[in-house]
Design a protein around this motif. Sequence first.
Motif, PDB file in Angstrom:
ATOM      1  N   GLU A   5     -13.452 -31.406 -15.429  1.00  0.00           N
ATOM      2  CA  GLU A   5     -12.569 -30.913 -16.469  1.00  0.00           C
ATOM      3  C   GLU A   5     -12.731 -31.750 -17.730  1.00  0.00           C
ATOM      4  OE1 GLU A   5      -8.559 -29.700 -15.398  1.00  0.00           O
ATOM      5  OE2 GLU A   5      -9.078 -30.107 -13.318  1.00  0.00           O
ATOM      6  N   ASN A   8      -9.548 -31.506 -23.201  1.00  0.00           N
ATOM      7  CA  ASN A   8      -9.192 -30.361 -24.019  1.00  0.00           C
ATOM      8  C   ASN A   8      -7.768 -30.577 -24.522  1.00  0.00           C
ATOM      9  OD1 ASN A   8      -8.384 -27.892 -25.081  1.00  0.00           O
ATOM     10  ND2 ASN A   8      -9.479 -26.720 -23.545  1.00  0.00           N
ATOM     11  N   ARG A  13      -7.597 -25.413 -18.813  1.00  0.00           N
ATOM     12  CA  ARG A  13      -8.601 -25.928 -17.881  1.00  0.00           C
ATOM     13  C   ARG A  13      -9.982 -25.464 -18.308  1.00  0.00           C
ATOM     14  NH1 ARG A  13      -6.916 -25.076 -11.796  1.00  0.00           N
ATOM     15  NH2 ARG A  13      -9.005 -25.906 -11.646  1.00  0.00           N
ATOM     16  N   GLN A  14     -10.842 -26.434 -18.601  1.00  0.00           N
ATOM     17  CA  GLN A  14     -12.206 -26.175 -19.033  1.00  0.00           C
ATOM     18  C   GLN A  14     -13.163 -26.751 -17.994  1.00  0.00           C
ATOM     19  OE1 GLN A  14     -13.419 -24.779 -22.240  1.00  0.00           O
ATOM     20  NE2 GLN A  14     -11.363 -23.911 -22.066  1.00  0.00           N
ATOM     21  N   TYR A  15     -14.253 -26.052 -17.746  1.00  0.00           N
ATOM     22  CA  TYR A  15     -15.261 -26.499 -16.781  1.00  0.00           C
ATOM     23  C   TYR A  15     -16.634 -26.458 -17.420  1.00  0.00           C
ATOM     24  CZ  TYR A  15     -11.886 -26.628 -13.055  1.00  0.00           C
ATOM     25  OH  TYR A  15     -10.814 -26.975 -12.274  1.00  0.00           O
ATOM     26  N   TRP A  16     -17.520 -27.281 -16.887  1.00  0.00           N
ATOM     27  CA  TRP A  16     -18.888 -27.334 -17.374  1.00  0.00           C
ATOM     28  C   TRP A  16     -19.665 -26.120 -16.886  1.00  0.00           C
ATOM     29  CZ3 TRP A  16     -19.929 -30.642 -21.047  1.00  0.00           C
ATOM     30  CH2 TRP A  16     -19.210 -31.823 -21.135  1.00  0.00           C
ATOM     31  N   SER A  24     -22.328 -26.554 -21.617  1.00  0.00           N
ATOM     32  CA  SER A  24     -21.225 -26.204 -22.505  1.00  0.00           C
ATOM     33  C   SER A  24     -19.970 -26.110 -21.642  1.00  0.00           C
ATOM     34  CB  SER A  24     -21.498 -24.877 -23.211  1.00  0.00           C
ATOM     35  OG  SER A  24     -21.632 -23.834 -22.266  1.00  0.00           O
ATOM     36  N   THR A  25     -18.841 -25.854 -22.257  1.00  0.00           N
ATOM     37  CA  THR A  25     -17.613 -25.700 -21.484  1.00  0.00           C
ATOM     38  C   THR A  25     -17.136 -24.261 -21.580  1.00  0.00           C
ATOM     39  OG1 THR A  25     -16.252 -26.387 -23.352  1.00  0.00           O
ATOM     40  CG2 THR A  25     -16.892 -28.093 -21.777  1.00  0.00           C
ATOM     41  N   LEU A  26     -16.376 -23.874 -20.563  1.00  0.00           N
ATOM     42  CA  LEU A  26     -15.774 -22.549 -20.549  1.00  0.00           C
ATOM     43  C   LEU A  26     -14.434 -22.627 -19.834  1.00  0.00           C
ATOM     44  CD1 LEU A  26     -16.279 -21.502 -17.387  1.00  0.00           C
ATOM     45  CD2 LEU A  26     -18.472 -20.885 -18.293  1.00  0.00           C
ATOM     46  N   ALA A  27     -13.593 -21.649 -20.094  1.00  0.00           N
ATOM     47  CA  ALA A  27     -12.314 -21.581 -19.394  1.00  0.00           C
ATOM     48  C   ALA A  27     -12.598 -21.306 -17.921  1.00  0.00           C
ATOM     49  CB  ALA A  27     -11.453 -20.477 -19.987  1.00  0.00           C
ATOM     50  N   ASP A  28     -11.786 -21.855 -17.060  1.00  0.00           N
ATOM     51  CA  ASP A  28     -11.989 -21.717 -15.614  1.00  0.00           C
ATOM     52  C   ASP A  28     -12.000 -20.248 -15.202  1.00  0.00           C
ATOM     53  OD1 ASP A  28     -12.182 -22.094 -12.905  1.00  0.00           O
ATOM     54  OD2 ASP A  28     -10.253 -23.103 -12.695  1.00  0.00           O
TER      55      ASP A  28
END
Length: 140
Positions: A5, A8, A13-16, A24-28
């Motif tokens: 995580e 942010n 909640r952001q994940y790789w 990059s990151t994205l929303a779970d």
Amino acid sequence: MTGSEPHNPENVRQYWCYSAGEWSTLADPLPAMESRSFDDMLKAAGFEMWTVAGEVYKVPLTLAVYTRTQEPCFLFDLEGSLTSHQFYARTLPDALVLLNQLVPTVQAAAVTDQIAHVDSESQSVLTDLLNILRVRSRDI
């Protein structure tokens, strides 16, 4: 990559996610579900088991990979003895790159752990296995 995580400020909640050689990151993509298990969240998001490395034996590091048709298509669950980290790969080629990077580490951890716990009763089994591997490597 420091964890599953990233920081942010909005507390979303952001994940790789790995795609085309970059992180990059994205929303779970897993839905937040009260009192539901990880397996229930996987199923709700459309993920199914694809492959596992390190699950057969009690080892210090395991890797489970799940797949679905919607991007990100692959969820990686890297589990250590105390915690696990989830991250994603957008497509099959991305997942194959990550597997190529991660599986040798999982295998090395498993082999090292098994060798470290050899006792006098299992030493002959380990010796037999190493002899078989030595003979096979000469045949290649």
